[in-house]
Each structure stands twice: as C-alpha cells, then as structure tokens.
Design a protein around this motif. Structure first.
Motif, short mmCIF file in Angstrom:
data_model
loop_
_atom_site.label_atom_id
_atom_site.label_comp_id
_atom_site.label_asym_id
_atom_site.label_seq_id
_atom_site.Cartn_x
_atom_site.Cartn_y
_atom_site.Cartn_z
N LEU A 141 0.82 -1.20 0.00
CA LEU A 141 0.00 0.00 0.00
C LEU A 141 0.86 1.26 0.00
CD1 LEU A 141 -2.85 -0.93 2.53
CD2 LEU A 141 -3.11 -0.52 0.10
N LYS A 142 1.93 1.23 0.78
CA LYS A 142 2.83 2.38 0.84
C LYS A 142 3.44 2.68 -0.53
CE LYS A 142 6.98 4.05 3.20
NZ LYS A 142 8.05 3.71 4.17
N ALA A 143 3.90 1.60 -1.20
CA ALA A 143 4.50 1.77 -2.53
C ALA A 143 3.48 2.30 -3.53
CB ALA A 143 5.09 0.44 -3.00
N GLU A 144 2.26 1.77 -3.48
CA GLU A 144 1.23 2.20 -4.42
C GLU A 144 0.81 3.66 -4.16
OE1 GLU A 144 -1.81 -0.67 -3.95
OE2 GLU A 144 -0.74 -2.26 -4.98
N MET A 145 0.74 4.05 -2.88
CA MET A 145 0.38 5.43 -2.56
C MET A 145 1.48 6.41 -3.01
SD MET A 145 -2.64 5.56 -1.45
CE MET A 145 -2.64 7.25 -0.91
N GLN A 146 2.74 5.98 -2.87
CA GLN A 146 3.84 6.82 -3.35
C GLN A 146 3.78 7.00 -4.86
OE1 GLN A 146 7.20 4.75 -1.70
NE2 GLN A 146 7.22 5.98 0.19
N GLU A 147 3.41 5.92 -5.55
CA GLU A 147 3.28 6.00 -7.01
C GLU A 147 2.13 6.93 -7.38
OE1 GLU A 147 2.15 3.17 -10.84
OE2 GLU A 147 2.61 2.25 -8.91
N LEU A 148 1.00 6.81 -6.66
CA LEU A 148 -0.15 7.67 -6.96
C LEU A 148 0.16 9.14 -6.65
CD1 LEU A 148 -3.09 5.50 -5.56
CD2 LEU A 148 -2.60 6.00 -7.95
N GLU A 149 1.01 9.36 -5.65
CA GLU A 149 1.35 10.74 -5.29
C GLU A 149 2.15 11.42 -6.41
OE1 GLU A 149 3.49 13.15 -1.61
OE2 GLU A 149 2.98 11.03 -1.38
N SER A 150 2.83 10.63 -7.24
CA SER A 150 3.60 11.23 -8.34
C SER A 150 2.68 11.91 -9.36
CB SER A 150 4.43 10.15 -9.04
OG SER A 150 3.59 9.21 -9.68
N TYR A 151 1.39 11.56 -9.37
CA TYR A 151 0.43 12.19 -10.28
C TYR A 151 -0.04 13.54 -9.76
CZ TYR A 151 0.09 7.76 -12.79
OH TYR A 151 0.37 6.65 -13.52
N ASP A 152 0.34 13.85 -8.52
CA ASP A 152 -0.10 15.10 -7.91
C ASP A 152 0.85 16.23 -8.32
OD1 ASP A 152 -1.45 16.92 -6.34
OD2 ASP A 152 -0.32 16.40 -4.53
N THR A 153 0.74 16.64 -9.57
CA THR A 153 1.67 17.66 -10.10
C THR A 153 1.39 19.04 -9.52
OG1 THR A 153 0.19 17.98 -11.97
CG2 THR A 153 2.02 16.43 -12.26
N MET A 154 0.20 19.26 -9.00
CA MET A 154 -0.13 20.56 -8.42
C MET A 154 0.21 20.61 -6.92
SD MET A 154 -3.73 21.40 -10.33
CE MET A 154 -3.77 23.06 -9.72
N ARG A 155 0.81 19.50 -6.39
CA ARG A 155 1.29 19.44 -5.01
C ARG A 155 0.17 19.68 -3.99
NH1 ARG A 155 6.57 19.31 -4.56
NH2 ARG A 155 6.56 20.23 -2.46
N VAL A 156 -1.04 19.18 -4.32
CA VAL A 156 -2.18 19.35 -3.42
C VAL A 156 -1.95 18.61 -2.11
CG1 VAL A 156 -4.65 18.89 -3.11
CG2 VAL A 156 -3.78 19.70 -5.32
N VAL A 157 -1.43 17.37 -2.22
CA VAL A 157 -1.22 16.55 -1.02
C VAL A 157 -0.22 17.20 -0.09
CG1 VAL A 157 -0.41 14.32 -0.18
CG2 VAL A 157 -1.83 14.42 -2.23
#
Length: 459
Positions: free
Chosen positions: A135-151
């Motif tokens: 889950l940690k690895a998948e969430m890190q991968e999904l975070e790479s799509y956050d180009t607007m740095r919302v997270v």
C-alpha cells in the motif's frame, strides 16, 4: 501537424446558433499523465480488507487467554502442594488427583487455544505487514500524479493547524473535568474504567444475545473464585437456570464443572427469569419475575423462590426499558445491581413520569424494599445502570465503539451529576447488562452474546 486553437466559450455558442445542423468536435491533448483511478480503488479495497482483518476482538481474545492461564497456574500449584501435604493414599487422595487432572485438562485446552491464537496472529501480522508495504509503494506512485502538489499543501496545512492548536492550549489551558461524586467508598473516588481485561464468547459462542454474568460479592466458603452466567435462552427474553464456573479460565474455555442450577423445568413460567438484568448475592439469585412487576429471590440451597411487589405503577413487561435512539432492550424494565452494601433495584413508575427510581433491597427472611431515592433522569434515555459504593451510575450509547458513563446519583448526599464523562471501549455495538463486582472492582458486561470485563479505577 496538429493545430491547437483556443476558442472563447462565447464564440462556441455563437457558432452553434449560426449552424445548428452542423456538428462541432474538439480534440483535447494534454501533456499530463492520466490518473489511474483503478489503482486508487484497489488501494481503498486493500485498506478496507486490512481493517476487517485486524479487529479489537482478536487482540482482546489473546489477552483473555493469557489472563486465564495466569490465573489458573497458581491455582494448580496450590492444589498440588495441598495434595502432597494431605495425601492419605485413600479416597481423599483419589479425589484430589481427579481435581488436579481436571485442572490440567483445562490448562491444556487453554494452552492449545493460546497456541492456535498466537499462530493466527503471527500469520495475520506477516500478511498485514506485506500488505502495508504494498500500500505504501502504491500510494507513493499515486502521489507522483499530484503535479499541483495538493497533497503536500494539505500536509503543511494540517501541521500548521496542529501547531496552532498546541499554541492555543498553552495560552488557554483546559480546566480539569469535574470528578464524579465520592460517595461513601472504601476504595476512594471513582476515577475511570480501563480495559477490556476479558473478552470471550464462552461456552456458547453467538448463541444467546441477551444475558448477564459476574462474580458473587458475598460468596460461600470454597466458592470465592466461582463465576455465574445467566443467558436468555427463550426468545432472548426468558431463562430458567443459572450456570456456574469454578474459575475465570473455566468460563473462558467453556467448562462448567458445577453446571446448572435449575429454577423450574418450564421456560417461561411463574417465578422464572424475565429480562437480562440479573445478579447473584450470597446464596441467592435476584431477578425480575416472569410477567410480574415483582423481584424474585431464588435460594440456591433450598431451591425455593420468594418475591416481593414493587410500588404501584411500576412499569414492567417491556414498558419502561433501557433505550438509545436506534433501539430499546426488551424486558429491561427492572435492573438489579450489587455493590459493597448489598442488592439494589432500579426501575420506573408512572407517577415518576418515567424517571429512574432506586431502592435498596432488604435481605431479611421476608424480602422487602428498603429506602427509596427518586432521580430526575429519564430511564428510556439510559442504556444501563450499575451501583458502586452506594452511587448509582448510568450509561448512554455514543456509537458502536463507545458507551459513556455520563450520570451519577450519590445515595449519601443525594447529589446528581450529568457530566461524569467516563467512556467504555466496547467490543460489540450493544451492552445488554452491566454488573459491578466489589470483590475485585471489575465491571462485567454482557455484549451481544460476548462476556467482557473492565477494571474500575478508584483513587
């Protein structure tokens, strides 16, 4: 070569009005990667599975087994020592050996259940660790799509809010909560509830939703370690016997050596048990008599029943139950309770407009009500009551995980409090009965067929 044209919205509307019969299509090309929604759904499903696999019940089960073993081993050691001192080589020695053999068998059962639970927990831990890494690895991968740095911005905001709250707490410290009334208590002031210490399905897992259990505050010699259990075996409403266990570990394992004590062969019938609010005190079981506004006392030695009438207008037969917003607990009109001073009965009457009434039960040969106190607490706004050191405590439903001890009435000072604020961590959504044990200051709860106990803290 593709031509990219930015067309104002008003121009599109104008074009549509000029040529209503023609079709207009636009091709949008973006340099951003498409967000993989299917991966997010998979992560959410994996997280839900983790939550369903790891429950407080599984953790409490291991603690209960360890506690049972911890209590059982010293008892075995004591019995073996007594056998070595007093063995006469005859009938007494044979009986003592049989007792020791039964205890060893129960300890072996506890060890086997503990071993099975431990292996299950180890497998669960290993599987969960692996799932969490994925889950940690998948969430890190999904975070790479956050180009607007919302997270990242959200994390920063949360950290700033936490710092601000800490700053406010420093400038304006919160006042200490008002403590519950002391009453006349040898243990000191009632402070809190911790636990659960015990969580077990017992001998009949999932079979009987309503019931009560506990220890005898005034046990007969030789029965100090006994526990009792009453289950509503007929329609979750009625019962005709009490079941005994020689120790806590016997109750957890589900071995009832003393067995049942029968009130009557029929269930229900006159003077059998109605409703789950039952207590044991001395050599007698106290309960609401079937189909009557009376309290029954069943003598365990003589197997006889005597009863006494409650005041005129007492609500019974499920007309004055304990309730919360979503549910009322059937046939909980009368609640019996024990504490350091004896037996109490909690009920309501029409002339008290549904408010709680508390009476002391006089334990004379002729059963009767003693002193009575009236409260301003509406009974159907309460889920349960119990007594400790002459103080009545009432609970209310907060949610499926939490019950709150919110109210107290001190019979010495007649002082009412509606802000006790002690919370009980529940192992199942509903608590059908609560019994306080002055022997060890434990609060025994019967919860949707499970037996749970909590430690009452005084100071």
């Amino acid at each position: 070569m593709k031509l990219y044209v930015i067309v104002p919205l008003c121009a599109l509307f104008a074009l549509t009005q000029q040529a209503p019969s023609s079709e207009c299509s636009c091709e949008l090309t973006t340099s951003e990667k498409l967000f993989p929604h299917h991966k997010l759904v998979a992560v959410e499903n994996s997280a839900l599975k983790c939550n369903s696999d790891i429950t407080p019940q599984k953790v409490a089960e291991l603690d209960s087994l360890l506690l049972g073993l911890e209590l059982r081993l010293p008892q075995l050691q004591e019995d073996v020592s007594m056998f070595e001192r007093e063995n006469d080589g005859q009938l007494y020695g044979v009986i003592s050996l049989q007792v020791i053999e039964n205890e060893l068998m129960q300890i072996n059962q506890l060890v086997a259940r503990l071993k099975s639970a431990t292996l299950s927990h180890q497998r669960l831990t290993a599987n969960t660790t692996e799932q969490l890494e994925d889950l940690k690895a998948e969430m890190q991968e999904l975070e790479s799509y956050d180009t607007m740095r919302v997270v990242n911005i959200q994390r920063t905001n949360q950290r700033l809010k936490k710092d601000l709250d800490q700053c406010k707490s420093g400038l304006y410290p919160t006042t200490e909560p008002i403590q519950p009334p002391r009453g006349n208590c040898p243990h000191g002031q009632f402070l809190n509830i911790t636990g659960p210490r015990v969580y077990t399905a017992g001998e009949y897992p999932g079979s009987y939703k309503y019931g009560a259990w506990g220890r005898n505050p005034k046990p007969e010699a030789g029965k100090e370690s006994w526990y009792w259990l009453v289950m509503m075996t007929s329609g979750n409403k009625f019962s005709n016997y009490v079941r005994f266990y020689s120790s806590l570990s016997s109750l957890i394992v589900g071995v009832s050596a003393p067995g049942n004590v029968l009130i009557h062969t029929a269930n229900p019938t006159t003077n059998t048990i109605q409703g789950p609010n039952v207590v044991l005190y001395g050599e007698a079981l106290y309960y609401n008599c079937y189909n009557q506004d009376t309290v029954c006392r069943f003598n365990l030695t003589t197997k006889t029943v005597i009863n006494f009438q409650l005041p005129k207008g007492t609500r019974f037969n499920s007309k004055g139950n304990f309730c919360h917003l979503d549910e009322c607990y059937p046939f909980t009109d009368l609640d019996l309770a024990t504490d350091e001073s004896g037996v109490w009965v909690i009920y309501t009457t029409t002339q008290d407009f549904g408010n709680l009434v508390l009476s002391k039960v006089e334990e004379s040969e002729l059963l009767r009500l003693g002193q009575t106190w009236r409260t301003s607490l509406y009974k159907q706004g309460v889920t349960n009551t119990f007594m400790a050191c002459g103080v009545l405590y009432a609970t209310r439903y907060v949610n499926k995980e939490v019950e709150e001890i919110f109210y107290s009435f001190d019979t010495t000072t007649r002082e009412e409090r509606f802000n006790v604020g002690v919370f009980i961590s529940k192992m199942s959504p509903n608590i059908q009965s609560l019994n306080y044990s002055p022997v060890d200051q434990m609060l025994h709860a019967y919860c949707d067929s499970y037996m749970v106990s909590y430690k009452v803290l005084f100071g």
